[in-house]
Design a protein around this motif. Structure first.
Motif, PDB file in Angstrom:
ATOM      1  N   GLU A 100       1.184  -5.756   7.688  1.00  0.00           N
ATOM      2  CA  GLU A 100       2.154  -5.861   8.778  1.00  0.00           C
ATOM      3  C   GLU A 100       1.914  -7.160   9.571  1.00  0.00           C
ATOM      4  O   GLU A 100       2.870  -7.815  10.003  1.00  0.00           O
ATOM      5  N   ARG A 101       0.639  -7.503   9.797  1.00  0.00           N
ATOM      6  CA  ARG A 101       0.350  -8.721  10.574  1.00  0.00           C
ATOM      7  C   ARG A 101       0.866  -9.970   9.862  1.00  0.00           C
ATOM      8  O   ARG A 101       1.485 -10.857  10.474  1.00  0.00           O
ATOM      9  N   ALA A 112      -5.142 -16.492   2.382  1.00  0.00           N
ATOM     10  CA  ALA A 112      -6.568 -16.248   2.621  1.00  0.00           C
ATOM     11  C   ALA A 112      -6.891 -16.117   4.094  1.00  0.00           C
ATOM     12  O   ALA A 112      -7.875 -15.456   4.459  1.00  0.00           O
ATOM     13  N   LYS A 113      -6.080 -16.734   4.965  1.00  0.00           N
ATOM     14  CA  LYS A 113      -6.407 -16.718   6.374  1.00  0.00           C
ATOM     15  C   LYS A 113      -6.298 -15.329   6.999  1.00  0.00           C
ATOM     16  O   LYS A 113      -6.809 -15.092   8.081  1.00  0.00           O
ATOM     17  N   TYR A 114      -5.661 -14.399   6.304  1.00  0.00           N
ATOM     18  CA  TYR A 114      -5.535 -13.042   6.836  1.00  0.00           C
ATOM     19  C   TYR A 114      -6.689 -12.132   6.371  1.00  0.00           C
ATOM     20  O   TYR A 114      -6.736 -10.957   6.745  1.00  0.00           O
ATOM     21  N   PHE A 115      -7.580 -12.664   5.545  1.00  0.00           N
ATOM     22  CA  PHE A 115      -8.651 -11.866   4.957  1.00  0.00           C
ATOM     23  C   PHE A 115     -10.025 -12.467   5.286  1.00  0.00           C
ATOM     24  O   PHE A 115     -10.143 -13.672   5.591  1.00  0.00           O
ATOM     25  N   ALA A 116     -11.045 -11.668   5.165  1.00  0.00           N
ATOM     26  CA  ALA A 116     -12.408 -12.169   5.312  1.00  0.00           C
ATOM     27  C   ALA A 116     -12.759 -12.977   4.075  1.00  0.00           C
ATOM     28  O   ALA A 116     -12.227 -12.768   2.989  1.00  0.00           O
ATOM     29  N   SER A 117     -13.688 -13.968   4.243  1.00  0.00           N
ATOM     30  CA  SER A 117     -14.099 -14.802   3.114  1.00  0.00           C
ATOM     31  C   SER A 117     -15.402 -14.284   2.556  1.00  0.00           C
ATOM     32  O   SER A 117     -16.119 -13.523   3.211  1.00  0.00           O
ATOM     33  N   PRO A 118     -15.781 -14.724   1.354  1.00  0.00           N
ATOM     34  CA  PRO A 118     -17.040 -14.305   0.757  1.00  0.00           C
ATOM     35  C   PRO A 118     -18.251 -14.624   1.626  1.00  0.00           C
ATOM     36  O   PRO A 118     -19.271 -13.905   1.559  1.00  0.00           O
ATOM     37  N   ASN A 119     -18.115 -15.660   2.424  1.00  0.00           N
ATOM     38  CA  ASN A 119     -19.265 -16.031   3.240  1.00  0.00           C
ATOM     39  C   ASN A 119     -19.543 -14.994   4.324  1.00  0.00           C
ATOM     40  O   ASN A 119     -20.644 -14.964   4.894  1.00  0.00           O
ATOM     41  N   TYR A 160       3.217 -10.171   7.711  1.00  0.00           N
ATOM     42  CA  TYR A 160       4.682 -10.165   7.682  1.00  0.00           C
ATOM     43  C   TYR A 160       5.245 -10.566   9.031  1.00  0.00           C
ATOM     44  O   TYR A 160       6.227 -11.314   9.123  1.00  0.00           O
ATOM     45  N   GLU A 161       4.606 -10.105  10.129  1.00  0.00           N
ATOM     46  CA  GLU A 161       5.099 -10.401  11.475  1.00  0.00           C
ATOM     47  C   GLU A 161       4.899 -11.886  11.813  1.00  0.00           C
ATOM     48  O   GLU A 161       5.728 -12.499  12.476  1.00  0.00           O
ATOM     49  N   GLN A 162       3.759 -12.451  11.378  1.00  0.00           N
ATOM     50  CA  GLN A 162       3.444 -13.823  11.765  1.00  0.00           C
ATOM     51  C   GLN A 162       4.250 -14.849  10.967  1.00  0.00           C
ATOM     52  O   GLN A 162       4.719 -15.839  11.528  1.00  0.00           O
ATOM     53  N   GLU A 163       4.390 -14.650   9.693  1.00  0.00           N
ATOM     54  CA  GLU A 163       5.083 -15.689   8.931  1.00  0.00           C
ATOM     55  C   GLU A 163       5.950 -15.135   7.812  1.00  0.00           C
ATOM     56  O   GLU A 163       6.374 -15.859   6.907  1.00  0.00           O
ATOM     57  N   GLY A 164       6.175 -13.781   7.864  1.00  0.00           N
ATOM     58  CA  GLY A 164       7.087 -13.203   6.876  1.00  0.00           C
ATOM     59  C   GLY A 164       6.495 -13.072   5.495  1.00  0.00           C
ATOM     60  O   GLY A 164       7.240 -12.945   4.524  1.00  0.00           O
ATOM     61  N   LEU A 165       5.159 -13.132   5.432  1.00  0.00           N
ATOM     62  CA  LEU A 165       4.525 -12.944   4.130  1.00  0.00           C
ATOM     63  C   LEU A 165       4.612 -11.461   3.715  1.00  0.00           C
ATOM     64  O   LEU A 165       4.335 -10.563   4.525  1.00  0.00           O
ATOM     65  N   SER A 166       4.965 -11.235   2.508  1.00  0.00           N
ATOM     66  CA  SER A 166       4.977  -9.868   1.955  1.00  0.00           C
ATOM     67  C   SER A 166       3.736  -9.722   1.069  1.00  0.00           C
ATOM     68  O   SER A 166       3.778  -9.971  -0.151  1.00  0.00           O
ATOM     69  N   LEU A 167       2.641  -9.380   1.697  1.00  0.00           N
ATOM     70  CA  LEU A 167       1.385  -9.291   0.945  1.00  0.00           C
ATOM     71  C   LEU A 167       1.320  -8.090  -0.001  1.00  0.00           C
ATOM     72  O   LEU A 167       0.359  -7.929  -0.737  1.00  0.00           O
ATOM     73  N   ASP A 168       2.367  -7.267   0.020  1.00  0.00           N
ATOM     74  CA  ASP A 168       2.418  -6.176  -0.962  1.00  0.00           C
ATOM     75  C   ASP A 168       3.173  -6.597  -2.216  1.00  0.00           C
ATOM     76  O   ASP A 168       3.518  -5.778  -3.059  1.00  0.00           O
ATOM     77  N   PHE A 169       3.381  -7.956  -2.352  1.00  0.00           N
ATOM     78  CA  PHE A 169       4.056  -8.493  -3.536  1.00  0.00           C
ATOM     79  C   PHE A 169       3.215  -9.646  -4.067  1.00  0.00           C
ATOM     80  O   PHE A 169       2.795 -10.517  -3.307  1.00  0.00           O
ATOM     81  N   TYR A 170       2.976  -9.718  -5.355  1.00  0.00           N
ATOM     82  CA  TYR A 170       2.009 -10.640  -5.930  1.00  0.00           C
ATOM     83  C   TYR A 170       2.389 -12.104  -5.713  1.00  0.00           C
ATOM     84  O   TYR A 170       1.533 -12.985  -5.606  1.00  0.00           O
ATOM     85  N   ARG A 171       3.711 -12.428  -5.618  1.00  0.00           N
ATOM     86  CA  ARG A 171       4.095 -13.835  -5.518  1.00  0.00           C
ATOM     87  C   ARG A 171       3.660 -14.481  -4.190  1.00  0.00           C
ATOM     88  O   ARG A 171       3.449 -15.694  -4.137  1.00  0.00           O
ATOM     89  N   ASP A 172       3.541 -13.660  -3.162  1.00  0.00           N
ATOM     90  CA  ASP A 172       3.138 -14.232  -1.864  1.00  0.00           C
ATOM     91  C   ASP A 172       1.645 -14.534  -1.815  1.00  0.00           C
ATOM     92  O   ASP A 172       1.108 -14.942  -0.784  1.00  0.00           O
TER      93      ASP A 172
END
Length: 1129
Positions: free
Chosen positions: A159-160, A183-190, A162-174
């Motif tokens: 939801e975040r 990647a900025k919406y997720f934690a990194s390996p570090n 999608y709200e910030q930039e319209g990304l549909s992270l429930d679809f593989y193309r995004d």
């Protein structure tokens, strides 16, 4: 945490809920059990040991128990779908992958299962269907949702973005970094604590096959490293695999967590590379880490549905291109994972045990949302799956109401039942109290249609059918051999005896033909019918429905289904015990097996099949031997030269015996028997007794075995020529044997007459005719019983069961046929001349002998054989002895077939003989009298023992008693045989005699003195006084006195005693009847004068007379001594 021991406890003690969800639900005590024949048990529900498995089972269990009224028992749980497969199939240990416990099971106690991932375990499913087709589970369809495994993200990050930039992270193309920066919406390996991760070398990155497949599909050779012959995934920072989109800078990668050794790792590596997704793939170190890592770090993660693990995150599945089965088949995993149908399973027998439950299972359709709702609700504090399922059911009644079947809509094997009336009904116009129940035994389930649709009713089986099992779709027609004349029966009745049924589905049995019956119940065809016991089928045709049953008759044993063919062949399809047989002692000709003949002995006719004879015998009644063989008791024996020579020698010995006997039997007779006379009397009595016993053995009574054996041995004394092997000379034909028997006695007489004639012509010692006649008379008298038996053999015809008659001695000769006429002529000639003629001559002689004895000694000598053995006053007793011997043969002629008449006649003959013998004591030798009385008594007892026995105990007693009597007779005859040598010994020492022979108790000296003293006293009496005295003595004493006077006069002791008072034959003596030294008074007055005188001269004269009396009394009849003694007393 995992608690394996809890699973074990659940397997041992199945979970049976006692909770109730609905207030109006069916109470536990009213819930129904499944009925399988005689066995009852609850409906078994298998629990798959994961959250969705528990949740769905509780939902179904509540409805089945409380809304459908069945008692449910939870089984399991099992950690995998195949466990449910094997449990429903009835396997004993379904959770043991090494041994499921499938052993040709026939009953299962697990009937339902939910949440089955069939497609993932097709191998196990197919194996069960193949190996156990009758027990393998049924797949009744999808549960209403599908299971899937993929990459998920939390709803918050989706939801975040999608709200910030319209990304549909429930679809593989995004996720393509060429266009977006996700990647900025997720934690990194570090950011990750790597201690919570598996090192790369402890994951599927070291699975060479998976890594090689990845490189082949994607061409990303930089993402792998070669380790010798193996290919490993390229590791980042020791714990991650980084996709090409962020491999150059791992901080630009977004996290992807999976569990195990890397569930679906190869699939996600392909997707990340092909779709340019910046993924850093990591494997959680444990299940707990796998659950907590997605909660602690914003990431993507591997997950599947339905499952409650990440439900609180409200995960969203990342959508990839639709599933490409061909691509997946060649290892290309870029498309979506195939979704799996989550299925429901039932046992094969549920359709018959509880069809409404099976229909309910088919109707169940739950969405994945419904399942998630229940699982999420269960995560509430202190909440159970039952609680969560109950709350869902109460909130969603409109959803599950359609799953429940109409209570009046019955399925196959069931029918509508009114619980109020307690009866099955065929209408549901008023559905109150109507429910479905299994059809009971004797009924079948019948489909009907009405305005409400289709249902089933239970209808009674019609006549001619039955149904033993409940819940059946049809009635079974009665099998062959059975019938049913009533409706609604659980079993057919077997056809009773004398009926059969060769068709199916019949309401009655068919009757066997007249006179026949069946062996038992349930006969299948008319072929099972057979003539009743003691009857036999004489139809002799192949028509199995035609019988002619007639009584078996005497001599034949006829079991059930006896027939002419089985009698002739000796075989029966039913077994040896059903073969009719000729009884031992009977025989029949093969061509006419029912015309039975009775044999004289059982060992000649062993019975069995018609025509069976023993010992080589042949012909009718097994009565003769083949030519060249002689008939014996054991059978037929070959004739040899020794046998013929023996017969010739025997004939020569007989002729010599006849010649010698002339000189042995012609001594002058005396009143008192000499020692030689006593031996001769003993021989005559023995001969007559043995002949009598032999003839008794030919009678019909069933003698005891001992008596039968003894009498059979004595048959030789009635000229049973078979025992001499005369057949070797005369031939095997009965006529020749009988002719030889008939000619034997005439031959003896003719031989002696020829010898007499030759002595007149050639001999210097000429034979006297009177002595020759006496010799002939001795042989004829001694063998008179035998002669009579031989003469009457053609007259002794006994009756066979077939109505014909045979000669008793020659059973092969049928009376009135063949040789019988010739034998009858021979017998009548012998009977007329040598039996009746001889007896008539003896009667004439007995009548004339008292006169002849005073006139002609030659005639008396000629008939010495008749009178010489008997006391003078019983000279006629020889006639009675002859009559007794011949009378037994007459009994055979008069009553050949009647044992009772034969024994009656024989008893009368013996009683007459015995009474006369006791009264007269006729034998000169007292010892012979005693033995004769004992033997006669024994014979009477022996005949009495032949009376029919009523029971086994009596029969055993009589058999023993008969043997004792027979032994006693033998002992008596043995005593007589002992008398013979003793008598001969006495004859060589002059007049020395044995008291045991005379049996005399009186001393002649004393008797003579007493007699003279009595005479002296009597001379002083007047006749009138003496007559008065005699009137007062006992009649027996008076008779004894008359006998004494007659004896004194007959033996010329005195001529002054008066006329002969008792008939008596005067014997011939070789000595003077008065002493040479005696002075015979010239007139009666001299005796009176001597009695009156007192001088010594009178006394001397009386003493001289006394000496003469003593001498005469001593040499004459010993009975005279007894009589005189009685008189003097």
């Amino acid at each position: 945490m995992n608690y394996p021991f809890l699973r074990v406890l659940c397997m041992i003690f199945p979970l049976v809920g006692s909770e109730s969800c609905f207030d109006d639900g069916v109470p536990e005590e009213e819930r129904k059990l499944l009925v399988n024949g005689k066995e009852k048990y609850p409906l078994g529900f298998w629990v798959n040991d994961w959250s969705a498995g528990h949740a769905t089972v509780q939902m179904m269990r509540i409805l089945v128990e409380e809304k459908m009224g069945f008692k449910v028992e939870e089984k399991g749980p099992g950690p995998s779908t195949p466990d449910a497969f094997y449990a429903i199939a009835g396997c004993k240990t379904p959770t043991n992958p090494n041994d499921r416990g499938c052993r040709e099971q026939t009953t299962t106690y697990v009937h339902l299962s939910m949440e089955g991932w069939t497609a993932g375990y097709s191998g196990a499913w197919n194996e069960l269907q193949s190996n156990f087709p009758s027990m393998a589970p049924r797949n009744v369809g999808n549960s209403g949702y599908f299971g899937a495994a993929s990459i998920y993200i939390g709803v918050d990050v989706q939801e975040r973005a999608y709200e910030q930039e319209g990304l549909s992270l429930d679809f593989y193309r995004d996720y393509n970094v060429s266009w977006k920066a996700p990647a900025k919406y997720f934690a990194s390996p570090n950011d990750v604590d790597t201690t919570r991760l598996r090192a790369c070398n402890d994951t599927n990155l070291v699975d060479s096959a998976q890594m090689q497949l990845y490189a082949t599909i994607t061409g990303d050779t930089d993402g792998i490293v070669n380790q010798g012959d193996e290919v490993h995934g390229k590791c980042c920072a020791g714990y991650f695999w980084c996709s090409p989109a962020c491999r150059h800078n791992s901080s630009q990668c977004l996290l992807y967590f999976t569990g195990g050794l890397g569930w679906s790792m190869s699939e996600q590596m392909q997707k990340a590379t092909i779709f340019n997704m910046p993924l850093a793939v990591a494997v959680a170190a444990s299940w707990n880490e796998f659950v907590s890592l997605p909660m602690d770090y914003t990431s993507t993660f591997y997950w599947w549905q339905p499952d409650p693990t990440f439900l609180r995150k409200q995960p969203k599945k990342i959508i990839f291109p639709p599933h490409d089965p061909l691509g997946w088949a060649r290892g290309d995993r870029r498309s979506s994972v195939e979704t799996f149908s989550i299925d429901k399973y039932t046992s094969q027998d549920l359709n018959s045990l509880a069809p409404e439950v099976e229909e309910f299972m088919k109707a169940v359709s739950i969405s994945i949302t419904d399942v998630d709702e229940v699982m999420l609700d269960q995560l509430r504090p202190n909440s159970t799956y039952f609680d969560a399922a109950c709350r869902w059911l109460k909130r969603n009644e409109e959803r599950w109401q359609s799953w429940l079947p109409d209570p009046t809509k019955c399925f196959a094997h069931f029918g509508m039942y009114n619980t109020n009336s307690g009866q099955f009904v065929e209408s549901r116009i008023d559905p109150t109290y109507v429910e479905c129940q299994p059809c009971p035994s004797g009924f079948f389930s019948l489909p009907i249609s009405d305005d409400k649709g289709h249902t089933y009713i239970c209808r009674a089986c019609p006549a001619g059918s039955a149904q033993a099992e409940g819940a059946s779709l049809s009635c079974d027609p009665c099998a062959q051999g059975e019938y049913q004349d009533e409706f609604g029966q659980a079993a057919c009745k077997k056809c009773v005896v004398a009926t059969y049924q060769d068709e199916t589905g019949q309401s009655r049995c068919k009757e066997c033909p007249a006179g026949t019956k069946t062996l038992g119940f349930g006969s299948l065809s008319v072929q099972a019918c057979g003539c009743k016991e003691n009857t036999i089928d004489t139809s002799g045709n192949n028509d199995i429905e035609t019988f002619d049953c007639v009584p078996c008759g005497q001599g034949l044993t006829c079991p059930f289904s006896a027939s002419i063919s089985t009698l002739q062949s000796g075989e029966s399809a039913l077994g040896d015990e059903y073969v009719p047989k000729v009884l031992p002692g009977y025989v029949a000709e093969p061509d006419d097996p029912l015309a039975l003949y009775e044999c004289q002995t059982a060992h000649q006719c062993p019975g069995g099949t018609p025509g069976t004879c023993a010992g080589g015998l042949e012909g009718k009644v097994c009565g003769r031997c083949p030519a060249g063989q002689a008939k014996t008791d054991e059978g037929c024996l070959e004739c040899d030269a020794g046998t013929i020579v023996g017969l010739v020698v025997a004939a020569v010995v007989i002729c010599c015996t006849l010649l010698v006997s002339y000189y042995l039997v012609n001594f002058d007779a005396k009143v008192k028997a000499s020692a030689v006379d006593t031996g001769a009397m003993s021989l005559v009595l023995i001969a007559h007794v043995v002949q009598t016993i032999a003839i008794m053995g030919m009678m019909s009574p069933r003698w005891s075995p001992g008596v039968k054996s003894a009498t059979s041995t004595m048959q030789v004394f009635v000229l049973d020529v078979d025992r001499f092997n005369v057949n070797c000379i005369a031939g095997s034909e009965p006529l020749s044997s009988y002719t030889l028997e008939v000619l034997m006695f005439p031959s003896f007489a003719i031989f002696l007459l020829v010898a007499w004639g030759l002595s007149k012509v050639l001999g210097t010692r000429r034979w006297e005719f009177s002595k020759t006649f006496n010799t002939i008379g001795v042989f004829l008298q001694t063998g008179f019983g035998t002669m009579g038996a031989v003469a009457m053999k053609p007259l002794t015809c006994y009756l066979h069961p077939n109505g014909l008659r045979s000669l008793l001695k020659y059973p092969s000769v049928i009376c009135g046929e063949g040789d019988h006429s010739a034998m009858l002529v021979l017998g009548v000639v012998l009977l007329s001349i040598f039996v009746i003629g001889f007896y008539a001559l003896c009667m004439l002689a007995a009548w004339k002998l008292p006169y002849w004895s005073t006139q002609s000694h030659h005639r008396v000598r000629a008939f010495k054989f008749l009178t010489g053995k008997f006391c003078p006053n019983s000279w006629w007793f020889g006639l009675l002895l002859l009559a007794r011997s011949c009378g037994f043969s007459m009994a055979l002629v008069i009553a050949t077939d009647s044992a009772s008449e034969q024994t009656a006649i024989a008893t009368i003959i013996l009683l007459i003989y015995f009474g006369t013998q006791v009264r007269m004591r006729p034998w000169k030798a007292p010892v012979v009298n005693v033995v004769d009385m004992l033997v006669s008594t024994s014979l009477l007892l022996l005949i009495g023992s032949a009376i029919k026995k009523d029971n086994l105990l009596e029969s055993q007693f009589v058999d023993g008693f008969s043997s004792v009597i027979l032994w006693f007779i033998g002992a008596c005859l043995g005593c007589l045989l002992l008398v013979i040598p003793i008598s001969l010994a006495f004859s060589h020492v002059g007049h020395v005699r044995g008291r045991f022979i005379d049996l005399s108790l009186q001393n002649p000296t004393k008797v003579s003195a007493a007699l003279l003293e009595c005479a002296k006293q009597l001379a002083l009496l007047e006749q009138s006084n003496l007559e008065l005295m005699l009137k007062h003595i006992h009649p027996y004493d008076l008779e004894a006195l008359a006998l004494a006077i007659t004896a004194l006069e007959a033996e010329e002791i005195t001529n002054s005693c008066g006329s002969q008072l008792v008939p008596r034959v005067k014997t011939t003596s070789t000595r003077s009847m008065t002493s040479k030294n005696a002075k015979k008074p010239e007139k009666p007055s001299e005796l009176e004068e001597a009695a009156e005188a007192d001088g010594e001269g009178a006394i001397a004269e009386m003493q001289s007379i006394s000496n003469d009396v003593e001498s005469i009394v001593t040499d004459n009849d010993p009975e005279l001594e007894e009589v005189v003694k009685v008189y003097l007393d």
